[in-house]
Scaffold this active site. Structure first.
Site, short mmCIF file in Angstrom:
data_model
loop_
_atom_site.label_atom_id
_atom_site.label_comp_id
_atom_site.label_asym_id
_atom_site.label_seq_id
_atom_site.Cartn_x
_atom_site.Cartn_y
_atom_site.Cartn_z
N ASP A 231 0.82 -1.21 0.00
CA ASP A 231 0.00 0.00 0.00
C ASP A 231 0.85 1.27 0.00
OD1 ASP A 231 1.08 -0.24 2.53
OD2 ASP A 231 -0.81 -0.46 3.57
N ASP B 282 -6.48 -1.97 14.75
CA ASP B 282 -7.89 -2.31 14.54
C ASP B 282 -8.04 -3.59 13.70
OD1 ASP B 282 -6.98 -1.36 12.13
OD2 ASP B 282 -8.41 0.30 11.97
N HIS C 64 -6.41 -4.18 10.84
CA HIS C 64 -6.23 -4.01 9.39
C HIS C 64 -4.94 -4.67 8.90
CE1 HIS C 64 -4.08 -0.03 10.33
NE2 HIS C 64 -3.22 -0.63 9.52
N GLU D 231 -9.15 -1.70 5.97
CA GLU D 231 -9.69 -1.36 7.29
C GLU D 231 -10.90 -2.22 7.63
OE1 GLU D 231 -8.07 0.57 9.17
OE2 GLU D 231 -7.48 2.49 8.26
C1 GLP Z 1 0.05 0.60 8.61
C2 GLP Z 1 0.38 -0.17 7.32
C3 GLP Z 1 0.30 -1.67 7.53
C4 GLP Z 1 1.02 -2.03 8.81
C5 GLP Z 1 0.27 -1.47 10.00
C6 GLP Z 1 0.95 -1.74 11.33
O1 GLP Z 1 -1.15 1.28 8.53
N1 GLP Z 1 -0.41 0.21 6.19
O2 GLP Z 1 0.85 -2.34 6.40
O3 GLP Z 1 1.10 -3.43 8.94
O4 GLP Z 1 0.05 -0.09 9.85
O5 GLP Z 1 2.03 -0.90 11.55
P1 GLP Z 1 3.15 -1.15 12.63
O6 GLP Z 1 3.97 -2.30 12.13
O7 GLP Z 1 3.94 0.12 12.70
O8 GLP Z 1 2.47 -1.47 13.91
#
Ligand code: GLP
Length: 240
Positions: free
Chosen positions: A67, A136, A138, A143
């Protein structure tokens, strides 16, 4: 699902790196699906170290990132493109033409998304997809409420996702309201999936995703239905 609980973040990252390196050794032109966020930083460090010590080459590897933000120029310090260059691509022998990232500044985002899906198919599909999990539930930017059959496209980001990302990246008001992301249907087509999670703050959602009902309110719960999904979590994330 195969569940691996590691002592700490370092061991989680090394276990994940081992799976990536095994995939690339068995298939030097493997197609990797990659994630951003804090979680996979240790994995990228381990892959860079493997390359630097001559134990791995990514010269034939192709990558597709999950993404990016809509409207954020690639050159922006906060784009996922920038993150990938800094933390991985610029430090290994991967070829720029083998690297695919969604361009959230494309004039026609629907075309950009459709082309991305086509490129994934043209490269033979994703062999190994790395995922993190949002607070959440995702994955990518899919989402809660996203359809399990969704394809790559534009999505609205939730307040919680924007707040978490604002901590690391921009001021909240500057965090884009939308993302461009692979869909859950797209992600589920990967041959193998490795979900990573670390830290006590992920324990609640991880338990819900792995042991709760498979429901669109918790996007990561769809992974329960994947035929080859490994979850690697540190002891803190396994707290629940
Ligand atoms: C973001 C990304 C995800 C990621 C998630 C968790 O929104 N789009 O791909 O896995 O958040 O992030 P983190 O690894 O910093 O907890």
């Amino acid at each position: 699902m195969k569940i691996i609980i590691t002592r700490d973040y370092q061991e989680m990252s090394e276990r994940a790196a081992r799976l990536v390196l095994e995939t690339v050794k068995a298939k030097p032109d493997a197609v990797l699906g990659l994630a951003t966020g804090n979680t996979p930083l240790g994995l990228y460090r381990a892959l860079v170290a493997a390359y630097a010590s001559g134990k791995a080459s990514f010269a034939k590897v192709k990558t597709f990132n999950l993404d990016d933000y809509v409207g954020l120029p690639r050159a922006s310090r906060d784009s996922f493109w920038h993150y990938m260059q800094d933390n991985f691509f610029s430090q290994v022998d991967i070829k720029p033409e083998h690297v695919y990232l969604l361009d959230g500044t494309a004039k026609n985002l629907a075309d950009e998304a459709a082309n991305y899906e086509r490129h994934i198919l043209d490269e033979g599909g994703i062999d190994l997809q790395i995922l993190g999990i949002g607070m959440d539930g995702h994955i990518g930017f899919c989402e809660p409420g996203a359809s399990f059959t969704s394809r790559t496209g534009v999505v609205n980001l939730t307040k919680s996702t924007r707040e978490v990302n604002a901590e690391n990246l921009l001021e909240l008001k500057q965090v884009p309201a939308q993302g461009l992301t692979m869909g859950l249907g797209t992600i589920m087509e990967a041959q193998k999936i490795v979900l990573l999670a670390n830290g006590r703050h992920k324990a609640f959602i991880l338990h819900k995703a792995l042991y709760g009902p498979v429901a669109e309110e918790v996007p990561a719960s769809i992974l329960q239905r994947h035929p080859d999904c490994t979850v690697i979590m540190d002891a803190a994330a396994a707290g629940e």
